[in-house]
Scaffold this motif. Structure first.
Motif, PDB file in Angstrom:
ATOM      1  N   TYR A 202      16.029  -8.221   5.456  1.00 42.34           N
ATOM      2  CA  TYR A 202      14.651  -8.297   4.964  1.00 42.34           C
ATOM      3  C   TYR A 202      13.737  -9.025   5.954  1.00 42.34           C
ATOM      4  O   TYR A 202      12.672  -8.526   6.319  1.00 42.34           O
TER       5      TYR A 202
ATOM      6  N   GLY B 225       9.043  -8.965  -9.792  1.00 39.79           N
ATOM      7  CA  GLY B 225       9.263  -8.506  -8.412  1.00 39.79           C
ATOM      8  C   GLY B 225       9.476  -9.715  -7.511  1.00 39.79           C
ATOM      9  O   GLY B 225       8.924  -9.798  -6.415  1.00 39.79           O
TER      10      GLY B 225
ATOM     11  N   ASP C 243      13.425  -8.268 -10.955  1.00 41.89           N
ATOM     12  CA  ASP C 243      13.171  -7.347  -9.844  1.00 41.89           C
ATOM     13  C   ASP C 243      14.095  -6.139 -10.046  1.00 41.89           C
ATOM     14  O   ASP C 243      15.223  -6.298 -10.516  1.00 41.89           O
ATOM     15  N   PRO C 244      13.632  -4.941  -9.695  1.00 45.24           N
ATOM     16  CA  PRO C 244      14.528  -3.777  -9.800  1.00 45.24           C
ATOM     17  C   PRO C 244      15.652  -3.813  -8.764  1.00 45.24           C
ATOM     18  O   PRO C 244      16.631  -3.087  -8.913  1.00 45.24           O
TER      19      PRO C 244
ATOM     20  N   GLN D 134      15.659  -5.504 -13.303  1.00 48.06           N
ATOM     21  CA  GLN D 134      14.894  -4.543 -14.121  1.00 48.06           C
ATOM     22  C   GLN D 134      15.564  -3.188 -13.972  1.00 48.06           C
ATOM     23  O   GLN D 134      15.467  -2.572 -12.912  1.00 48.06           O
TER      24      GLN D 134
ATOM     25  N   LEU E   3      11.914   0.494 -13.993  1.00 50.36           N
ATOM     26  CA  LEU E   3      10.853  -0.052 -13.136  1.00 50.36           C
ATOM     27  C   LEU E   3       9.640  -0.529 -13.930  1.00 50.36           C
ATOM     28  O   LEU E   3       8.893  -1.392 -13.472  1.00 50.36           O
TER      29      LEU E   3
ATOM     30  N   VAL F 244       3.767 -10.833  -6.821  1.00 46.84           N
ATOM     31  CA  VAL F 244       3.315 -11.113  -5.455  1.00 46.84           C
ATOM     32  C   VAL F 244       3.757  -9.985  -4.529  1.00 46.84           C
ATOM     33  O   VAL F 244       4.967  -9.762  -4.330  1.00 46.84           O
TER      34      VAL F 244
HETATM   35  C1  LIG Z   1       7.362  -6.970  -0.665  1.00 47.15           C
HETATM   36  S1  LIG Z   1       8.578  -7.419  -1.846  1.00 47.15           S
HETATM   37  C2  LIG Z   1       7.912  -8.954  -2.423  1.00 47.15           C
HETATM   38  C3  LIG Z   1       8.961  -9.861  -2.980  1.00 47.15           C
HETATM   39  C4  LIG Z   1       8.449 -11.226  -3.424  1.00 47.15           C
HETATM   40  N1  LIG Z   1       7.511 -11.101  -4.518  1.00 47.15           N
HETATM   41  C5  LIG Z   1       7.823 -11.957  -2.267  1.00 47.15           C
HETATM   42  O1  LIG Z   1       6.615 -12.204  -2.283  1.00 47.15           O
HETATM   43  O2  LIG Z   1       8.569 -12.296  -1.332  1.00 47.15           O
HETATM   44  C6  LIG Z   1       8.222  -6.330  -3.200  1.00 47.15           C
HETATM   45  C7  LIG Z   1       9.187  -6.520  -4.357  1.00 47.15           C
HETATM   46  O3  LIG Z   1       8.671  -5.767  -5.469  1.00 47.15           O
HETATM   47  C8  LIG Z   1       9.766  -5.217  -6.136  1.00 47.15           C
HETATM   48  N2  LIG Z   1       9.286  -4.103  -6.982  1.00 47.15           N
HETATM   49  C9  LIG Z   1       9.020  -2.826  -6.646  1.00 47.15           C
HETATM   50  N3  LIG Z   1       8.635  -2.109  -7.732  1.00 47.15           N
HETATM   51  C10 LIG Z   1       8.634  -2.968  -8.774  1.00 47.15           C
HETATM   52  C11 LIG Z   1       8.341  -2.848 -10.166  1.00 47.15           C
HETATM   53  N4  LIG Z   1       7.962  -1.691 -10.722  1.00 47.15           N
HETATM   54  N5  LIG Z   1       8.456  -3.944 -10.938  1.00 47.15           N
HETATM   55  C12 LIG Z   1       8.840  -5.131 -10.409  1.00 47.15           C
HETATM   56  N6  LIG Z   1       9.138  -5.293  -9.109  1.00 47.15           N
HETATM   57  C13 LIG Z   1       9.038  -4.231  -8.302  1.00 47.15           C
HETATM   58  C14 LIG Z   1      10.704  -4.807  -5.023  1.00 47.15           C
HETATM   59  O4  LIG Z   1      12.031  -4.569  -5.472  1.00 47.15           O
HETATM   60  C15 LIG Z   1      10.581  -5.988  -4.078  1.00 47.15           C
HETATM   61  O5  LIG Z   1      11.531  -6.997  -4.308  1.00 47.15           O
END
Ligand SMILES: C[S@@+](CC[C@H](N)C(=O)[O-])C[C@H]1O[C@@H](n2cnc3c(N)ncnc32)[C@H](O)[C@@H]1O
Length: 229
Positions: A12, A59, A80-81, A97, A100, A116
């Motif tokens: 990541y 997320g 988080d998914p 999750q 989604l 975020v």
């Molecule tokens: C760019 S990462 C950000 C992670 C964390 N929030 C951060 O700021 O480091 C985006 C995250 O959103 C999650 N995500 C994507 N679709 C989502 C959904 N429908 N509901 C919740 N999380 C989701 C992804 O799995 C991922 O972990």
């Protein structure tokens, strides 16, 4: 079934590397810290938080923000998914999750919910359903804060364009975020643009960001909305 971020979780930090991003801050730690300082400032002003308060980060990825803020709440949770992103969350209380657009929590569970850099990964047609879910799990009077990349900032646009993890990203303006909140019956009440000042200059000049928070040019923004009591 694997979620999109399961494919990114192994490398990541490597996948986030970008010359502009790396010249702004040494590592992701500064970006997480800057967000926590913004939330902490909001908590201080709004008197939200404390030993009775519950915070959900939707997320939450590898949980860095929750780790920074956990001491300010009675209980913090993340979902988080991506099970593989969540594997980096250590001892935090987290849930996968499996759907989604469903949050694995009962109605009216949280005082604060955050998402975020999540919404730009959610297809626009799915954003209303996710926001309605957030409203469901918030207590009356609870606050939702969405933090997003600011599409008006050209450096942000360029970084997102080059980032492998953002291949499917569709950015949203603060105005769109606020109107999504309104549509889900949240009252948007504060927009804060931030990430103007680099990590190297932040100690000396970070205070200046206060004067720029209404100028829609920061690298990211935070949009706050409140659920009716
Ligand atoms: C760019 S990462 C950000 C992670 C964390 N929030 C951060 O700021 O480091 C985006 C995250 O959103 C999650 N995500 C994507 N679709 C989502 C959904 N429908 N509901 C919740 N999380 C989701 C992804 O799995 C991922 O972990």
């Amino acid at each position: 079934m694997k979620s999109e971020f399961d494919h990114y979780a192994g490398d990541y930090q490597g996948l986030l590397k970008d010359p502009i991003r790396d010249s702004f801050a040494k590592s992701s730690a500064f970006f997480h810290l800057r967000k926590w300082l913004l939330l902490e400032d909001f908590l201080r002003q709004s008197k939200l938080g404390g030993p009775q308060a519950r915070w959900l980060d939707i997320g939450c990825g590898q949980g860095e923000l929750l780790q920074l803020g956990r001491a300010a709440f009675g209980e913090v949770s993340g979902c988080d998914p991506s099970a593989e992103m969540l594997a980096g969350c250590g001892d935090l209380k987290v849930e996968v999750q499996t759907d989604l657009l469903k949050l694995p929590y009962p109605d009216q569970s949280f005082d604060l919910a955050t998402a975020v850099c999540v919404y730009h990964h959610v297809p626009p047609e799915d954003r209303p359903a996710l926001t309605n879910e957030v409203v469901r799990v918030l207590k009356p009077g609870g606050v939702f804060c969405i933090i997003e990349h600011n599409p008006y900032n050209p450096a942000t646009q360029l970084i997102v364009k080059r980032a492998p993890i953002d291949a499917n990203a569709i950015l949203l303006t603060a105005r769109e975020t606020a109107s999504r909140m309104r549509a889900a019956k949240l009252e948007p009440f504060r927009t804060t643009y931030f990430l103007y000042i680099t990590e190297g200059l932040y100690k000396k000049f970070g205070g200046l960001e206060k004067y720029l928070e209404k100028v829609p040019m920061g690298g990211q923004y935070a949009q706050f909305g409140r659920k009716a009591r």
